[in-house]
Design a protein around this motif. Structure first.
Motif, mmCIF file in Angstrom:
data_model
loop_
_atom_site.group_PDB
_atom_site.id
_atom_site.type_symbol
_atom_site.label_atom_id
_atom_site.label_comp_id
_atom_site.label_asym_id
_atom_site.label_seq_id
_atom_site.Cartn_x
_atom_site.Cartn_y
_atom_site.Cartn_z
ATOM 1 N N GLY A 140 0.807 -1.207 0.000
ATOM 2 C CA GLY A 140 0.000 0.000 0.000
ATOM 3 C C GLY A 140 0.847 1.267 0.000
ATOM 4 O O GLY A 140 2.012 1.264 0.382
ATOM 5 N N GLU B 24 -1.500 -6.563 6.587
ATOM 6 C CA GLU B 24 -2.837 -6.867 6.090
ATOM 7 C C GLU B 24 -3.613 -7.712 7.091
ATOM 8 O O GLU B 24 -4.831 -7.569 7.233
ATOM 9 N N LYS C 141 -5.256 -5.618 9.696
ATOM 10 C CA LYS C 141 -6.445 -4.917 9.195
ATOM 11 C C LYS C 141 -7.672 -5.818 9.155
ATOM 12 O O LYS C 141 -8.794 -5.357 9.367
ATOM 13 N N SER D 225 -7.665 -2.183 3.565
ATOM 14 C CA SER D 225 -6.363 -1.529 3.551
ATOM 15 C C SER D 225 -6.476 -0.207 4.293
ATOM 16 O O SER D 225 -7.560 0.154 4.777
ATOM 17 N N THR E 215 -4.520 4.211 0.993
ATOM 18 C CA THR E 215 -4.319 3.224 -0.069
ATOM 19 C C THR E 215 -5.630 2.936 -0.798
ATOM 20 O O THR E 215 -5.672 2.876 -2.037
ATOM 21 N N TYR E 216 -6.703 2.765 -0.041
ATOM 22 C CA TYR E 216 -7.996 2.465 -0.659
ATOM 23 C C TYR E 216 -8.498 3.654 -1.481
ATOM 24 O O TYR E 216 -9.004 3.487 -2.603
#
Length: 372
Positions: free
Chosen positions: A58, A203, A206, A286, A290-291
Motif C-alpha cells: 500500500g 494486512e 487490518k 487496507s 491506499t484504498y
C-alpha cells in the motif's frame, strides 16, 4: 549458469521454488542466488533477503518504510554485481523489480532479464508497459487474458505456458485426512471453515479481527487459520485473544482440502481456494489512503483472481467498508448452502479449464535456459 532470482512475497517464493526445481533438473550446474523465502531456499537457492522483511503493502506503508526500501535497492544492486549472474529472473513484486530491471539493462550493465509472473499493469499504471518493453528481454504471463492484453493492445510479445499453481497445489488424499485431523487435534465430527488472512502482518492486522468476529454465529463448525509460513504464531495469538480457533502453519492446501468453506484475503489464495474447489468469501481491507488512491487509479471490476479470470462475479468480494461481521456472516451462510455450492463448483471447473495444463514451471524453466 548463474541465476539471480528476486521474489518479494509468499506467492513468489512458491512459484520461484518450483521454477528452481525445474532449472536444476535441466541445468545440473546451476548456481542460484536471490531474494525469496524458505521454499526457494529448500529448492536450492542461496537466499540473501527473506520476503518477510520486504512486504510493504500500500501507498502509506511504502512511504513510511521508504528508507528501508532504498537500502534494499542499493543492497540488491551491489549483490547482483558481486554475483554477476548470467540471467536475472524477476518474479512479480513490480514496484521493486522494475526498478532493478531498469538498472540491470542500463548501458553499464546490460544483464539478461526474464520476468516471470508479469506485473499486473492491466489493473493500474498501464504506462509501465514502456519500462517493460525497454528493460525486460522475456516476459512470462500466467493469466490467460494477459497474453491478449500485452500482444494485441501493446504489441509486445509475451509467453504463456499455463498457471504455475497447477504444479503446486496438492489435494489431501482420503487416507491422509484422518491422520491430519488427529495430528492437529481437530474435531473429527465438526466441519471446518478455513480462514486465510494473508501473508503480510500489516494486512492481517487490518482484516483478521473482523474475520474472527463471525465464529460465534457458526457453532456447528470449527474454524482453522491456515497461516503462511512467514507469520509468527505469537503475532496471530495476540489478535485471536483466546477465541476458540486453531492455527495451522504452512499447511494451507491440507486445511483447504478438509474445509467446507473459506474466508480468504484477496490475493493468490483466492485462486488456490478455487482450484481446490472450496466455496469462499473474499475479503479485503487496507489503509484509508491506499484504498482512496486505488479507487481513483485501479481500473478493474474485481479484486479476486477468480472473478478477474472469469470476467464475472463467481465469488463474493467484501471490500473495505463492506467487509463487516454482518456481511461475512451473510455470505458465508450463502456459500454453505448446498444449491449455491453446486453452482460455484461448476464455475470453478470452468475456471480451472482456463488455466491451461500442469507443467508450466518446467516449460518456463526450459525457455529461460534456452533463450539468450
Amino acid at each position: 549458469m548463474k541465476y539471480y532470482i528476486i521474489a518479494g512475497e509468499a506467492s513468489g517464493d512458491l512459484h520461484g521454488s518450483n521454477l528452481i526445481n525445474e532449472i536444476i533438473k535441466i541445468d545440473s550446474k546451476a548456481e542460484i542466488r536471490g531474494w525469496g523465502g524458505d521454499k526457494m531456499e529448500k529448492s536450492g537457492a542461496k537466499i540473501v533477503k527473506h520476503y518477510r522483511d520486504l512486504a510493504f503493502m500500500g501507498v502509506y506503508e511504502v512511504l513510511i518504510n521508504i528508507r528501508s526500501i532504498l537500502k534494499n535497492i542499493k543492497f540488491c544492486k551491489d549483490d547482483i554485481l558481486k554475483f554477476n549472474p548470467d540471467k536475472i529472473i524477476f518474479i512479480d513484486y513490480p514496484g521493486f523489480n522494475l526498478r532493478i530491471a531498469k538498472w540491470a539493462k542500463s548501458k553499464n550493465n546490460n544483464f539478461k532479464t526474464y520476468y516471470y509472473v508479469a506485473p499486473q499493469i492491466w489493473a493500474w499504471n498501464e504506462s509501465r508497459i514502456h519500462e517493460i518493453k525497454k528493460n525486460i528481454d522475456h516476459l512470462y504471463v500466467i493469466l490467460p487474458f494477459e497474453k491478449y492484453f500485452f500482444e494485441n493492445k501493446h504489441n509486445y510479445k509475451v509467453k504463456y505456458f499455463g498457471h504455475p499453481l497447477l504444479d503446486s497445489i496438492t489435494h489431501l488424499k482420503n487416507n491422509e485426512k484422518e491422520k491430519f485431523i488427529k495430528k492437529n487435534n481437530l474435531d473429527i465430527k465438526k466441519p471446518i471453515i478455513a480462514i486465510l488472512p494473508g501473508s503480510r502482518e500489516q494486512e492481517i492486522k487490518k482484516i483478521l479481527s473482523v474475520m474472527l468476529d463471525v465464529i460465534d454465529d457458526f457453532n456447528d463448525y470449527q474454524f482453522v487459520i491456515a497461516a503462511a509460513p512467514s507469520i509468527n504464531t505469537e503475532f496471530l495469538n495476540r489478535i485471536i485473544d483466546n477465541k476458540n480457533i486453531k492455527i495451522i502453519k504452512n499447511k494451507t492446501y491440507e486445511v483447504l482440502s478438509l474445509s467446507k468453506a473459506a474466508i480468504v484475503t484477496s490475493g493468490t489464495a483466492t485462486l488456490e481456494t478455487a482450484i481446490l474447489k472450496v466455496p469462499q468469501v473474499v475479503c479485503y481491507k487496507s489503509s484509508f489512503l491506499t484504498y482512496f488512491l486505488a479507487k481513483i487509479f485501479v481500473k478493474i471490476k474485481f479484486i479476486s483472481l477468480v472473478n478477474l479470470i472469469m470476467n464475472k462475479e463467481i465469488v463474493k468480494e467484501l471490500i473495505q467498508n463492506n467487509c463487516t461481521k454482518e456481511e461475512i456472516i451473510k455470505e458465508l451462510k450463502n456459500v454453505l448452502d448446498l444449491s449455491k455450492r453446486k453452482v460455484l463448483k461448476q464455475s470453478y471447473d470452468e475456471l480451472i479449464g482456463k488455466l491451461g495444463s500442469s507443467g508450466s514451471s518446467k516449460r518456463v524453466a526450459n525457455d529461460i535456459i534456452l533463450n539468450k
